[in-house]
Scaffold this motif. Structure first.
Motif, PDB file in Angstrom:
ATOM      1  N   LEU A  47       0.567  -1.438   0.256  1.00 49.00           N
ATOM      2  CA  LEU A  47      -0.155   0.043  -0.120  1.00 49.00           C
ATOM      3  C   LEU A  47       0.631   1.223   0.034  1.00 49.00           C
ATOM      4  O   LEU A  47       0.664   2.260  -1.079  1.00 49.00           O
ATOM      5  N   PHE A  48       1.354   1.509   1.100  1.00 45.59           N
ATOM      6  CA  PHE A  48       2.589   2.607   0.929  1.00 45.59           C
ATOM      7  C   PHE A  48       3.920   2.182   1.528  1.00 45.59           C
ATOM      8  O   PHE A  48       4.270   1.354   1.642  1.00 45.59           O
ATOM      9  N   TYR A  49       5.324   3.416   1.202  1.00 42.11           N
ATOM     10  CA  TYR A  49       5.767   2.818   1.710  1.00 42.11           C
ATOM     11  C   TYR A  49       7.413   4.228   2.002  1.00 42.11           C
ATOM     12  O   TYR A  49       6.270   4.902   1.730  1.00 42.11           O
ATOM     13  N   SER A  50       7.897   4.080   2.827  1.00 44.55           N
ATOM     14  CA  SER A  50       8.420   5.052   3.235  1.00 44.55           C
ATOM     15  C   SER A  50      10.161   5.470   3.676  1.00 44.55           C
ATOM     16  O   SER A  50      10.671   4.152   4.262  1.00 44.55           O
ATOM     17  N   VAL A  51      11.113   6.131   3.128  1.00 47.04           N
ATOM     18  CA  VAL A  51      11.997   5.630   2.988  1.00 47.04           C
ATOM     19  C   VAL A  51      12.313   6.651   4.350  1.00 47.04           C
ATOM     20  O   VAL A  51      14.349   6.960   4.042  1.00 47.04           O
ATOM     21  N   GLY A  52      12.187   7.757   5.085  1.00 47.04           N
ATOM     22  CA  GLY A  52      12.293   8.664   5.790  1.00 47.04           C
ATOM     23  C   GLY A  52      11.059   9.263   6.482  1.00 47.04           C
ATOM     24  O   GLY A  52      10.261   9.248   5.504  1.00 47.04           O
ATOM     25  N   ILE A  53      10.991  10.228   7.691  1.00 45.33           N
ATOM     26  CA  ILE A  53      10.754  10.688   8.058  1.00 45.33           C
ATOM     27  C   ILE A  53       9.646  11.527   7.358  1.00 45.33           C
ATOM     28  O   ILE A  53      10.065  12.289   6.258  1.00 45.33           O
ATOM     29  N   GLY A  54       9.157  11.626   7.162  1.00 48.16           N
ATOM     30  CA  GLY A  54       7.810  12.937   6.305  1.00 48.16           C
ATOM     31  C   GLY A  54       7.362  11.881   4.895  1.00 48.16           C
ATOM     32  O   GLY A  54       7.324  13.057   4.129  1.00 48.16           O
ATOM     33  N   GLN A  55       8.243  11.209   4.459  1.00 44.25           N
ATOM     34  CA  GLN A  55       8.619  11.040   3.068  1.00 44.25           C
ATOM     35  C   GLN A  55       7.537   9.694   2.082  1.00 44.25           C
ATOM     36  O   GLN A  55       7.770   8.741   3.405  1.00 44.25           O
ATOM     37  N   ILE A  56       5.903   9.716   2.511  1.00 43.56           N
ATOM     38  CA  ILE A  56       5.875   8.482   1.803  1.00 43.56           C
ATOM     39  C   ILE A  56       5.453   8.147   0.264  1.00 43.56           C
ATOM     40  O   ILE A  56       5.051   9.108  -0.252  1.00 43.56           O
ATOM     41  N   SER A  57       5.604   7.247  -0.172  1.00 44.33           N
ATOM     42  CA  SER A  57       4.983   7.111  -1.285  1.00 44.33           C
ATOM     43  C   SER A  57       4.055   6.155  -1.490  1.00 44.33           C
ATOM     44  O   SER A  57       3.970   4.906  -0.565  1.00 44.33           O
ATOM     45  N   SER A  58       2.608   6.115  -2.707  1.00 37.80           N
ATOM     46  CA  SER A  58       1.621   6.105  -2.371  1.00 37.80           C
ATOM     47  C   SER A  58       1.946   4.501  -3.908  1.00 37.80           C
ATOM     48  O   SER A  58       1.743   5.079  -4.808  1.00 37.80           O
ATOM     49  N   GLU A  59       1.422   3.147  -3.271  1.00 36.20           N
ATOM     50  CA  GLU A  59       1.358   2.229  -4.064  1.00 36.20           C
ATOM     51  C   GLU A  59       0.170   1.653  -5.067  1.00 36.20           C
ATOM     52  O   GLU A  59      -0.042   1.430  -6.293  1.00 36.20           O
ATOM     53  N   VAL A  60      -1.008   2.113  -4.505  1.00 40.05           N
ATOM     54  CA  VAL A  60      -1.880   2.187  -4.542  1.00 40.05           C
ATOM     55  C   VAL A  60      -2.897   2.957  -4.288  1.00 40.05           C
ATOM     56  O   VAL A  60      -3.390   2.996  -3.434  1.00 40.05           O
ATOM     57  N   PRO A  61      -3.619   4.102  -5.758  1.00 41.51           N
ATOM     58  CA  PRO A  61      -4.750   4.810  -5.290  1.00 41.51           C
ATOM     59  C   PRO A  61      -6.003   4.004  -4.623  1.00 41.51           C
ATOM     60  O   PRO A  61      -6.824   2.939  -4.658  1.00 41.51           O
ATOM     61  N   SER A  65      -4.524   6.423   4.047  1.00 41.27           N
ATOM     62  CA  SER A  65      -3.192   7.372   3.756  1.00 41.27           C
ATOM     63  C   SER A  65      -2.148   7.007   4.970  1.00 41.27           C
ATOM     64  O   SER A  65      -2.045   5.767   5.702  1.00 41.27           O
ATOM     65  N   ALA A  66      -0.721   7.114   4.853  1.00 42.74           N
ATOM     66  CA  ALA A  66      -0.313   6.965   5.607  1.00 42.74           C
ATOM     67  C   ALA A  66       0.673   7.629   6.047  1.00 42.74           C
ATOM     68  O   ALA A  66       0.683   9.158   5.280  1.00 42.74           O
ATOM     69  N   SER A  67       1.711   8.426   7.513  1.00 49.78           N
ATOM     70  CA  SER A  67       2.381   9.645   7.321  1.00 49.78           C
ATOM     71  C   SER A  67       3.781   8.904   8.249  1.00 49.78           C
ATOM     72  O   SER A  67       3.196   7.212   8.984  1.00 49.78           O
ATOM     73  N   ARG A  68       4.868   9.009   8.819  1.00 47.87           N
ATOM     74  CA  ARG A  68       5.909   8.730   9.669  1.00 47.87           C
ATOM     75  C   ARG A  68       6.137   9.265  10.089  1.00 47.87           C
ATOM     76  O   ARG A  68       7.112  10.715  10.002  1.00 47.87           O
ATOM     77  N   PRO A  69       5.311  10.211  11.144  1.00 50.58           N
ATOM     78  CA  PRO A  69       5.406  11.924  12.042  1.00 50.58           C
ATOM     79  C   PRO A  69       7.245  11.233  12.781  1.00 50.58           C
ATOM     80  O   PRO A  69       7.771  12.189  12.803  1.00 50.58           O
ATOM     81  N   GLN A  70       7.643  10.413  13.316  1.00 50.89           N
ATOM     82  CA  GLN A  70       8.422   9.576  13.760  1.00 50.89           C
ATOM     83  C   GLN A  70       9.656   8.661  12.983  1.00 50.89           C
ATOM     84  O   GLN A  70       8.864   8.218  12.410  1.00 50.89           O
ATOM     85  N   ASP A  71      10.574   8.579  13.003  1.00 53.38           N
ATOM     86  CA  ASP A  71      11.914   7.974  12.204  1.00 53.38           C
ATOM     87  C   ASP A  71      11.293   6.814  12.468  1.00 53.38           C
ATOM     88  O   ASP A  71      10.908   5.586  11.637  1.00 53.38           O
ATOM     89  N   ARG A  72      10.466   5.890  13.518  1.00 52.03           N
ATOM     90  CA  ARG A  72      10.242   4.825  13.628  1.00 52.03           C
ATOM     91  C   ARG A  72       9.454   4.297  14.180  1.00 52.03           C
ATOM     92  O   ARG A  72       8.119   3.177  14.664  1.00 52.03           O
ATOM     93  N   GLN A  73       7.741   4.760  14.003  1.00 50.34           N
ATOM     94  CA  GLN A  73       6.353   5.283  13.945  1.00 50.34           C
ATOM     95  C   GLN A  73       5.876   5.355  12.033  1.00 50.34           C
ATOM     96  O   GLN A  73       6.205   6.314  11.715  1.00 50.34           O
ATOM     97  N   PHE A  74       4.795   4.534  11.945  1.00 46.16           N
ATOM     98  CA  PHE A  74       4.156   4.276  11.042  1.00 46.16           C
ATOM     99  C   PHE A  74       2.800   4.640  10.758  1.00 46.16           C
ATOM    100  O   PHE A  74       2.698   3.090  11.517  1.00 46.16           O
ATOM    101  N   ILE A  75       2.274   4.860  10.601  1.00 43.69           N
ATOM    102  CA  ILE A  75       0.576   5.120  10.575  1.00 43.69           C
ATOM    103  C   ILE A  75       0.475   4.987   9.392  1.00 43.69           C
ATOM    104  O   ILE A  75       0.570   5.791   8.251  1.00 43.69           O
TER     105      ILE A  75
END
Lengths: 114, 115
Positions: A47-61, A65-75
């Motif tokens: 669905l989503f991947y992230s390579v860093g804080i605040g960097q979100i890539s969506s694979e499927v519309p 949604s996804a968020s990464r507010p901290q280095d080791r937290q993914f929501i």
């Protein structure tokens, strides 16, 4: 030992309600993080991947949604759930095991939308 | 684009016997990784074995070993001395050896170990 944590483990939500699934990672810094969904008896859909804080890539519309507010937290979130959002959600991260370039998975969240 | 194919949707094996699960892939990359993951009824994905494409030697992990044929783009998993706890869905996966480490998964093989 398990180093990718997900909660809740199980969730039953009505259609139209919001969603928030959380994933946290222990024992590594700056991991790549991933959200997958799996329908019963099927394979994994990224669905989503992230390579860093605040960097979100969506694979499927979709409705999520996804968020990464901290280095080791993914929501993973949704403002209004649909019946089709039901499934098993897996979070994965690199570096949470022996190899830094390999994905290690959390225990998953089983979501039922009624 | 990369693809991963698992042509055996279901397999069964007697306890203590050996079974081989097939996986083929297609890529134009030279450096990449291949993986086998196990998904038991709990549905957590567990890494079984990892293979680096630039290594000739086949990876092994206790009763699990792979037959990696780079030229043929084949990556099969052999489970020796099968145990009831090996009953699970097995997924083959591919990733490039750099960048995002996104996976391309196969569709899975459901393995049942019979007592």
């Amino acid at each position: 030992s398990q180093t990718i944590h997900q909660w809740p483990a199980t969730l039953v939500q009505p259609v139209g309600s919001p969603l928030s699934l959380e994933c946290t990672v222990e024992g590594t810094s700056n991991p790549n993080l991933y959200w997958y969904r799996q329908a019963a008896g099927r394979g994994l859909q990224l669905l989503f991947y992230s390579v860093g804080i605040g960097q979100i890539s969506s694979e499927v519309p979709q409705n999520l949604s996804a968020s990464r507010p901290q280095d080791r937290q993914f929501i993973l979130s949704s403002k209004k759930l649909l019946l089709s959002d039901s499934g098993f959600y897996l979070c994965a991260g690199t570096g949470a095991g022996l190899w830094t370039d390999t994905q290690y998975f959390g225990p998953g969240t089983r979501l039922t939308v009624l | 684009a990369q693809t991963v194919t698992q042509s055996q949707p279901e397999m069964s094996v007697q306890e203590a016997e050996t079974v081989t699960l097939s996986c083929t892939y297609d890529t134009s990359e030279n450096n990449y990784y291949l993986f086998w993951y196990k998904q038991p009824p709990s549905r957590q994905m567990i890494l079984v074995i990892r293979q680096e494409a630039y290594k000739q030697q086949n990876a092994t992990e206790n009763r699990f070993s792979v037959n990696f044929q780079k030229a043929a783009k084949s990556f099969s998993l052999k489970i020796s001395d099968s145990q009831l706890g090996d009953t699970a869905m097995y997924f083959c996966a591919f990733s490039k050896a750099s960048g995002t480490y996104k996976y391309i998964f196969g569709t899975g093989t459901r393995l049942k170990v019979l007592a």
